[in-house]
Write a protein that holds these residues in place. Structure first.
Motif, PDB file in Angstrom:
ATOM      1  N   MET A  76       0.833  -1.201   0.000  1.00 20.42           N
ATOM      2  CA  MET A  76       0.000   0.000   0.000  1.00 20.42           C
ATOM      3  C   MET A  76       0.870   1.254   0.000  1.00 20.42           C
ATOM      4  N   LEU A  77       1.977   1.222   0.758  1.00 21.61           N
ATOM      5  CA  LEU A  77       2.881   2.358   0.808  1.00 21.61           C
ATOM      6  C   LEU A  77       3.501   2.625  -0.553  1.00 21.61           C
ATOM      7  N   ILE A  78       3.910   1.571  -1.217  1.00 24.64           N
ATOM      8  CA  ILE A  78       4.473   1.710  -2.554  1.00 24.64           C
ATOM      9  C   ILE A  78       3.423   2.280  -3.497  1.00 24.64           C
ATOM     10  N   GLY A  79       2.188   1.817  -3.372  1.00 19.93           N
ATOM     11  CA  GLY A  79       1.113   2.321  -4.231  1.00 19.93           C
ATOM     12  C   GLY A  79       0.847   3.797  -4.005  1.00 19.93           C
ATOM     13  N   VAL A  80       0.795   4.195  -2.731  1.00 17.45           N
ATOM     14  CA  VAL A  80       0.562   5.612  -2.427  1.00 17.45           C
ATOM     15  C   VAL A  80       1.696   6.455  -2.973  1.00 17.45           C
ATOM     16  N   ALA A  81       2.943   5.995  -2.787  1.00 22.74           N
ATOM     17  CA  ALA A  81       4.102   6.737  -3.286  1.00 22.74           C
ATOM     18  C   ALA A  81       4.033   6.876  -4.799  1.00 22.74           C
ATOM     19  N   ALA A  82       3.647   5.810  -5.481  1.00 18.08           N
ATOM     20  CA  ALA A  82       3.550   5.862  -6.939  1.00 18.08           C
ATOM     21  C   ALA A  82       2.454   6.827  -7.361  1.00 18.08           C
ATOM     22  N   LEU A  83       1.317   6.838  -6.648  1.00 14.63           N
ATOM     23  CA  LEU A  83       0.212   7.729  -6.986  1.00 14.63           C
ATOM     24  C   LEU A  83       0.610   9.194  -6.786  1.00 14.63           C
ATOM     25  N   VAL A  84       1.282   9.493  -5.656  1.00 11.13           N
ATOM     26  CA  VAL A  84       1.701  10.871  -5.384  1.00 11.13           C
ATOM     27  C   VAL A  84       2.701  11.328  -6.431  1.00 11.13           C
ATOM     28  N   THR A  85       3.619  10.430  -6.786  1.00  7.31           N
ATOM     29  CA  THR A  85       4.613  10.775  -7.803  1.00  7.31           C
ATOM     30  C   THR A  85       3.938  11.088  -9.126  1.00  7.31           C
ATOM     31  N   MET A 130       0.889  12.161  -9.636  1.00 11.56           N
ATOM     32  CA  MET A 130       0.149  13.416  -9.529  1.00 11.56           C
ATOM     33  C   MET A 130       1.086  14.614  -9.604  1.00 11.56           C
ATOM     34  N   MET A 131       2.266  14.494  -8.967  1.00  9.62           N
ATOM     35  CA  MET A 131       3.223  15.599  -8.995  1.00  9.62           C
ATOM     36  C   MET A 131       3.766  15.807 -10.402  1.00  9.62           C
ATOM     37  N   LEU A 132       4.078  14.720 -11.066  1.00  6.90           N
ATOM     38  CA  LEU A 132       4.589  14.836 -12.431  1.00  6.90           C
ATOM     39  C   LEU A 132       3.522  15.372 -13.373  1.00  6.90           C
ATOM     40  N   GLY A 133       2.294  14.983 -13.125  1.00  5.84           N
ATOM     41  CA  GLY A 133       1.211  15.448 -13.990  1.00  5.84           C
ATOM     42  C   GLY A 133       0.957  16.938 -13.830  1.00  5.84           C
TER      43      GLY A 133
END
Length: 668
Positions: A651-660, A662-665
């Motif tokens: 879940m932590l990896i998933g959240v980190a990937a999602l935040v990344t 969103m930031m790149l977008g």
């Protein structure tokens, strides 16, 4: 009457096939045998009504069969002299075989099935001989092939019987493929499969000069058939069609090289050998060529090929018969040889002599097969003649029946007279016809048939002497139980012996003599002026004496070898080991076919199975896809460990990937 002749065997098969278990063996035997006896009696009535009266050929409608555009083939019974001759042969022999089998098969637990198969075979053969078109003939043709497969492999728990049945079925499929192509060719050339239409069109198909000389002359030389990439005019097309039809006849009638199934077919019960492989099914090819004689007469090339194959088969089978030790195989090769005689007559255009020999041969060859069955029955199912001997006084009726069959087969008679057995009249007529024959193979055929007559006499008397004369070579226990067959088996032998003795002298005038025209009434093609019919009656005396001398030479050599000096054949076999093995192994035809056809086919099949089907199709197709799915799922399930900290980490990896993401977008 004709409906009863044809359909009573079918009725017997249906009753026994559907209700045999409930009816029991005895009732099944009596029902099928009774129906066949009635059919046989009616067949003789039809024979005298049609053959010995002014009755012309006629057809009896049964039902509408095929009607598709130009292709029309109704189920009809064609009744003419050729038909009634075959009805007599088929139903008489079949009825006697049914009766004989009541005694021969009395210990077998599956008698209803056996008698049902016999009746099915008889019906299919009747369909063949009464056909009024090629489609109906092919229906009967395949029907007898099926029934022979069932009967040869009747003892299905015996591996050799199964192998023999499969071999017969496969080899005949090769010939039947040719027959099927020939049937298609006839339809293309004549626009019909109906015999009446075909024969009417055949009469004017080629100019007279082309028909007589075999020249490739047709109206304008137009292409009428394309075969294997070749454009054929009328003459060439007809030759190809005739050769394809003959290919079918070669399979059914065991002509070289499609003969290899016949000796192996002896693995079936002996009554089957008498019915199928002596008198009926193997003569289907002879009947087919005789029925289609108006077509074959237009192709000199095809007739020459028929003559050559027949002559070669006659001498080949006779040489192999010299050294066989199985009593049934000796008679089987004799059948193969005698069929060669019939095809020689057909190739020479002497159709009536071919059918006459077919007619007489049915009596004496069925007699020999059933007689051998009586011998086998007496010696506890032993078939090796080297383990017999000394049976003459123990089974005297069987002995004399076998003597009569041998006299008829070897053609015993007084030349230039009407004193002789059935084979004397029919076989000698073919030899004399070969002497006056007009095609390129006539002289070759005459020579081969005379030599084959010497060999026929030798191996026939060899069989008699090894089986019935000399000292007993069986064990004391076997000799103690030797006994004569019951009357139910002996009566058919006596009736067949009457035919073997007198069928020739009684009917030769009608078949090949002065009463020819009134008897056949156009059922067979006849050359203008009856050329060969007239000429064979006026051959030189030495030609008439040739078969008699051949028969006598073979008999005397057999007497010397197997009565006076039994050690001589053993010494000769040792001195000429190569020749002896060559003949004993049947010219190595089976080994040759095994090397050229069977083994390559097996290797190809194995390759296609393992590489084509297994590796390529299954490996890259259904099995490959399913294997990859299993691999993926096996890896995926490893993610489901059951530990909470693994899930929290995911879940932590998933959240980190999602935040990344969103930031790149947002930066773009």
């Amino acid at each position: 009457m004709y409906h009863a002749i044809v359909f009573l065997p079918l009725l017997g098969f249906l009753i026994v096939g559907l209700l045999g278990t409930q009816l029991g063996a005895k009732a099944s035997e009596y029902i099928t045998s009774g129906f066949l006896v009635v059919s046989a009696v009616l067949s003789w009535v039809a024979f005298f009504q049609v053959g010995f009266s002014e009755v012309e050929a006629f057809t009896i409608p049964v039902l509408r069969f095929l009607d598709s555009g130009a292709l029309q083939a109704n189920w009809e019974l064609r009744i003419d002299t050729l038909t009634v001759v075959m009805l007599v042969v088929v139903n008489t022999v079949s009825a006697l075989v049914h009766i004989y089998s009541i005694g021969y098969m009395h210990h077998d637990p599956h008698r209803p099935r056996f008698f049902g198969y016999l009746s099915l075979f008889t019906f299919a053969m009747l369909m063949l001989v009464t056909s009024n078109n090629l489609v109906q003939m092919f229906f009967g043709w395949e029907g007898v092939g099926l029934a022979s497969y069932l009967l040869i492999g009747f003892w299905y728990k015996k591996p050799s019987a199964n192998a023999a049945a499969i071999k017969a079925f496969v080899v005949n499929r090769v010939g039947d493929f040719g027959f099927l192509l020939g049937m298609f060719g006839v339809f293309v050339l004549f626009g019909s499969v109906d015999f009446g239409t075909i024969f009417a069109n055949a009469a004017t198909y080629l100019p007279a000069e082309a028909a007589q000389e075999g020249a490739a002359v047709a109206a304008g030389g137009d292409t009428v058939l394309n075969f294997l990439g070749y454009a054929l005019d009328k003459s060439a097309a007809l030759t190809v069609v005739c050769l394809l039809l003959f290919m079918g006849a070669m399979g059914k009638s065991a002509q070289v090289p499609l003969h290899t199934w016949l000796p192996d077919a002896m693995e079936g019960p002996t009554p089957v050998s008498a019915l199928i492989h002596a008198a009926t099914m193997v003569t289907a090819g002879v009947f087919m060529l005789a029925r289609l004689s108006p077509i074959f007469e237009h192709s000199v090339t095809a007739l020459t090929v028929v003559t050559f194959i027949g002559a070669f088969t006659a001498i080949f089978a006779a040489t192999v018969g010299l050294v066989q030790n199985d009593i049934k195989r000796v008679i089987a090769y004799s059948t193969c040889s005698q069929l060669g005689y019939m095809f020689v007559a057909l190739g020479l255009g002497f159709y009536s002599a071919a059918i006459f020999h077919l007619f007489t041969h049915a009596f004496f060859k069925a007699l020999l097969f059933l007689g051998s069955g009586s011998v086998i029955h007496a010696v506890s199912d032993e078939q090796d003649m080297r383990k017999m001997g000394g049976l003459r006084k123990l089974i005297p009726v069987t002995y004399w029946m076998m003597i009569i069959g041998t006299l008829a087969l070897t053609g015993v008679g007084i030349p230039a007279t009407i004193i002789g057995t059935a084979g004397f009249f029919s076989k000698d007529a073919i030899i004399e016809g070969a002497f006056v024959g007009h095609n390129a193979m006539a002289t070759f055929a005459f020579t081969m048939l005379v030599v084959a007559a010497v060999f026929t006499s030798f191996y026939s008397w060899r069989l008699i002497f090894m089986t019935f004369h000399g000292q007993p070579r069986a064990t004391a226990d076997v000799m103690h139980h030797v006994h004569e067959s019951p009357p139910v088996m002996l009566v058919p032998l006596v009736l067949l012996a009457i035919g073997a003795l007198f069928a020739g002298v009684v009917f030769h005038h009608e078949f090949i003599g002065d009463a020819y025209a009134g008897f056949w009434k156009g059922a067979l093609f006849t050359l203008p002026g009856n050329e060969i019919l007239d000429e064979f009656h006026h051959v030189p005396l030495w030609v008439k004496l040739a078969p008699f001398v051949a028969m006598l030479v073979g008999f005397l050599v057999a007497v010397q070898f197997y009565l006076r000096s039994p050690e001589t054949p053993v010494r000769l076999a040792a001195q000429h080991r190569g020749l002896y093995q060559f003949l004993l192994n049947k010219w190595y035809f089976d080994e040759l076919f095994d090397f050229l056809l069977v083994k390559p086919a097996k290797r190809l099949g194995y390759f296609l199975w393992k590489k084509g089907d297994g590796w390529l199709i299954d490996g890259l197709g259904p099995d490959g896809i399913s294997a990859r799915v299993v691999d993926v799922t096996n890896r995926v399930v490893k993610l489901q460990t059951g530990y909470l900290y693994h899930y929290a980490f995911a879940m932590l990896i998933g959240v980190a990937a999602l935040v990344t993401w969103m930031m790149l977008g947002s930066s773009f």
